[in-house]
Design a protein around this motif. Structure first.
Motif, PDB file in Angstrom:
ATOM      1  N   MET A   1      44.682  50.278  44.713  1.00 21.82           N
ATOM      2  CA  MET A   1      43.875  51.496  44.607  1.00 21.82           C
ATOM      3  C   MET A   1      43.831  51.972  43.161  1.00 21.82           C
ATOM      4  O   MET A   1      44.865  52.091  42.497  1.00 21.82           O
ATOM      5  N   LYS A   2      42.613  52.236  42.676  1.00 16.61           N
ATOM      6  CA  LYS A   2      42.467  52.812  41.347  1.00 16.61           C
ATOM      7  C   LYS A   2      42.910  54.276  41.395  1.00 16.61           C
ATOM      8  O   LYS A   2      42.770  54.949  42.417  1.00 16.61           O
ATOM      9  N   LYS A   3      43.414  54.777  40.291  1.00 16.81           N
ATOM     10  CA  LYS A   3      43.969  56.135  40.285  1.00 16.81           C
ATOM     11  C   LYS A   3      43.208  57.125  39.413  1.00 16.81           C
ATOM     12  O   LYS A   3      43.297  58.339  39.633  1.00 16.81           O
ATOM     13  N   TYR A   4      42.449  56.632  38.428  1.00 15.97           N
ATOM     14  CA  TYR A   4      41.887  57.540  37.435  1.00 15.97           C
ATOM     15  C   TYR A   4      40.432  57.205  37.114  1.00 15.97           C
ATOM     16  O   TYR A   4      39.939  56.115  37.406  1.00 15.97           O
ATOM     17  N   ALA A   5      39.772  58.168  36.481  1.00 12.13           N
ATOM     18  CA  ALA A   5      38.406  57.985  35.995  1.00 12.13           C
ATOM     19  C   ALA A   5      38.201  58.899  34.789  1.00 12.13           C
ATOM     20  O   ALA A   5      38.950  59.866  34.591  1.00 12.13           O
ATOM     21  N   PHE A   6      37.188  58.597  34.009  1.00  9.91           N
ATOM     22  CA  PHE A   6      36.846  59.428  32.861  1.00  9.91           C
ATOM     23  C   PHE A   6      35.385  59.851  32.959  1.00  9.91           C
ATOM     24  O   PHE A   6      34.533  59.089  33.424  1.00  9.91           O
ATOM     25  N   GLY A   7      35.114  61.076  32.530  1.00  5.89           N
ATOM     26  CA  GLY A   7      33.754  61.578  32.439  1.00  5.89           C
ATOM     27  C   GLY A   7      33.473  61.973  31.001  1.00  5.89           C
ATOM     28  O   GLY A   7      34.258  62.711  30.394  1.00  5.89           O
ATOM     29  N   VAL A   8      32.371  61.466  30.444  1.00  8.82           N
ATOM     30  CA  VAL A   8      32.047  61.696  29.038  1.00  8.82           C
ATOM     31  C   VAL A   8      30.674  62.355  28.935  1.00  8.82           C
ATOM     32  O   VAL A   8      29.700  61.874  29.534  1.00  8.82           O
ATOM     33  N   ASP A   9      30.595  63.450  28.195  1.00  8.48           N
ATOM     34  CA  ASP A   9      29.341  64.159  27.969  1.00  8.48           C
ATOM     35  C   ASP A   9      29.026  64.073  26.477  1.00  8.48           C
ATOM     36  O   ASP A   9      29.637  64.764  25.658  1.00  8.48           O
ATOM     37  N   ILE A  10      28.084  63.198  26.120  1.00 12.16           N
ATOM     38  CA  ILE A  10      27.771  62.966  24.708  1.00 12.16           C
ATOM     39  C   ILE A  10      26.693  63.940  24.243  1.00 12.16           C
ATOM     40  O   ILE A  10      25.578  63.939  24.759  1.00 12.16           O
ATOM     41  N   GLY A  11      27.052  64.772  23.276  1.00 14.53           N
ATOM     42  CA  GLY A  11      26.102  65.715  22.704  1.00 14.53           C
ATOM     43  C   GLY A  11      25.819  65.381  21.258  1.00 14.53           C
ATOM     44  O   GLY A  11      26.446  64.486  20.669  1.00 14.53           O
ATOM     45  N   GLY A  12      24.906  66.102  20.662  1.00 14.42           N
ATOM     46  CA  GLY A  12      24.543  65.824  19.283  1.00 14.42           C
ATOM     47  C   GLY A  12      25.616  66.171  18.274  1.00 14.42           C
ATOM     48  O   GLY A  12      25.638  65.639  17.163  1.00 14.42           O
ATOM     49  N   THR A  13      26.555  67.061  18.662  1.00 11.36           N
ATOM     50  CA  THR A  13      27.631  67.490  17.758  1.00 11.36           C
ATOM     51  C   THR A  13      28.988  66.954  18.178  1.00 11.36           C
ATOM     52  O   THR A  13      29.763  66.474  17.347  1.00 11.36           O
ATOM     53  N   THR A  14      29.281  67.041  19.482  1.00 10.75           N
ATOM     54  CA  THR A  14      30.570  66.566  19.988  1.00 10.75           C
ATOM     55  C   THR A  14      30.391  65.748  21.260  1.00 10.75           C
ATOM     56  O   THR A  14      29.390  65.883  21.966  1.00 10.75           O
ATOM     57  N   LYS A  16      32.313  65.409  24.722  1.00 13.83           N
ATOM     58  CA  LYS A  16      33.343  65.992  25.579  1.00 13.83           C
ATOM     59  C   LYS A  16      33.845  64.894  26.510  1.00 13.83           C
ATOM     60  O   LYS A  16      33.053  64.174  27.111  1.00 13.83           O
ATOM     61  N   ILE A  17      35.157  64.800  26.651  1.00 15.55           N
ATOM     62  CA  ILE A  17      35.759  63.753  27.476  1.00 15.55           C
ATOM     63  C   ILE A  17      36.692  64.395  28.493  1.00 15.55           C
ATOM     64  O   ILE A  17      37.543  65.226  28.138  1.00 15.55           O
ATOM     65  N   GLY A  18      36.531  64.023  29.756  1.00 17.04           N
ATOM     66  CA  GLY A  18      37.390  64.528  30.816  1.00 17.04           C
ATOM     67  C   GLY A  18      38.170  63.391  31.452  1.00 17.04           C
ATOM     68  O   GLY A  18      37.636  62.304  31.687  1.00 17.04           O
ATOM     69  N   TRP A  30      39.135  66.973  26.310  1.00 15.93           N
ATOM     70  CA  TRP A  30      39.164  67.142  24.864  1.00 15.93           C
ATOM     71  C   TRP A  30      37.818  66.732  24.294  1.00 15.93           C
ATOM     72  O   TRP A  30      36.941  66.264  25.030  1.00 15.93           O
ATOM     73  N   GLU A  31      37.654  66.929  23.007  1.00 12.24           N
ATOM     74  CA  GLU A  31      36.397  66.602  22.345  1.00 12.24           C
ATOM     75  C   GLU A  31      36.651  65.742  21.116  1.00 12.24           C
ATOM     76  O   GLU A  31      37.715  65.834  20.503  1.00 12.24           O
ATOM     77  N   ILE A  32      35.663  64.919  20.786  1.00  9.56           N
ATOM     78  CA  ILE A  32      35.667  64.209  19.515  1.00  9.56           C
ATOM     79  C   ILE A  32      34.312  64.444  18.851  1.00  9.56           C
ATOM     80  O   ILE A  32      33.337  64.799  19.523  1.00  9.56           O
ATOM     81  N   LYS A  33      34.254  64.255  17.572  1.00 11.99           N
ATOM     82  CA  LYS A  33      33.009  64.454  16.838  1.00 11.99           C
ATOM     83  C   LYS A  33      32.016  63.342  17.181  1.00 11.99           C
ATOM     84  O   LYS A  33      32.398  62.186  17.325  1.00 11.99           O
TER      85      LYS A  33
END
Length: 313
Positions: A1-14, A16-18, A30-33
């Protein structure tokens, strides 16, 4: 069974990663540039590196990751192909394949950011319990996303749900970024509300405190409309009429159960919801009019929740 997942929202400035467990619980964010240099060529590798760092920090194997979902500011079709993201410098390419290839072969699913935010509200926000819904985002522009049977409607080229460009505001002299002059966005966005207020002050002599303000905002207009200010209410009528017609058009097409309203303008709360709903009831085809109007709940996190839902649904 897999346990985790990531959600990424790519914007023009940052970006966002969940970080989520497979029940959809947000464990960290958290966020990255967003590095848009060289046509955004390093964006996906930067995201991959950030996710790799998180796995190392948590001592988690890539084999425990069910997938990574990504929301991007542009059309994405059902095959995972991005059809240009102007703000990022991207052309046409398969983002799902590109990211999976750069990240250990872990499955990736992608969608337009507005559609993904709508999925987030369906998944864990104001749209919970409604399998057929429309999300409307009222901010600098007007965005939209359609969820049917719990799934994003992307359309042939990923352009479904772009209600901000629905031609429901005829007679404008302003031109939308898309090149048309009758888009909903021209009168229903925060920018459009301010523009209409300035136009009303120029073309009428209706007294209003707005005339004494230096930098008018959409919030100023809405706050005064709440007090019964005639000029502010006239601006809200223009906005509400166009938005109600747009939502009614969608209702006749997909017969949704709910409309979730988000974005900065939605901070007007119940006043805005009631205002729009009243106008909607007057113009909608009656058999499609039993629609619940709801406030979005996830705010800026809607994108990461929806992105995670792409791989968890």
């Amino acid at each position: 069974m897999k346990k985790y997942a990531f959600g990424v929202d790519i914007g023009g400035t940052t970006c966002k990663i969940g970080f989520f467990d497979t029940n959809g619980t947000l464990l960290d964010k958290w966020e990255i540039k967003t590095n848009t240099e060289n046509n955004g060529e390093s964006i996906l590798s930067d995201v991959a590196k950030a996710v790799d760092n998180k796995l190392a920090q948590e001592a988690i194997s890539k084999d425990d990751v069910q997938g990574i979902g990504i929301g991007v500011p542009g059309p994405v079709d059902s095959q995972g192909v991005v059809h240009r993201c102007v703000n990022l410098g991207w052309g046409v390419f398969n983002i799902e394949r590109a990211f999976s290839d750069s990240f250990h072969g872990v499955p990736c699913k992608a969608g337009n950011d507005a559609n993904v935010a709508a999925l987030g509200e369906y998944f864990k926000g104001g749209g919970r319990g409604y399998s057929d819904m429309l999300m409307v985002t009222l901010g600098t522009g007007v965005g939209g996303g359609v969820i049917l049977d719990g799934r994003i409607v992307a359309g042939a080229t990923g352009g479904a749900g772009e209600i901000g460009h629905m031609p429901v505001a005829p007679g404008n002299t302003e031109v939308c970024n898309c090149g048309k002059s009758d888009c909903l966005e021209l009168v229903a966005s925060a920018t459009g509300i301010v523009r209409e207020a300035k136009k009303a002050m120029k073309n009428t002599d209706i007294p209003t405190p707005l005339r004494d303000m230096v930098d008018i905002t959409a919030k100023d207009v809405i706050d005064l409309a709440k007090t019964g200010d005639k000029l502010a209410l006239s601006v809200m009528d223009i906005m509400g009429d166009a938005l109600a017609r747009a939502i009614a058009n969608v209702a006749c097409t997909v017969n949704m159960e709910a409309v979730v309203i988000g974005g900065g303008v939605s901070k007007a709360g119940a006043f805005l919801l009631d205002f729009i709903e009243e106008k909607f009831k007057k113009v909608v085809f009656r058999p499609c009019g039993n629609v619940k109007f709801i406030m979005a709940e996830l705010g800026n996190d809607g994108g990461i929740y929806g992105a995670a839902a792409l791989v968890l649904g």
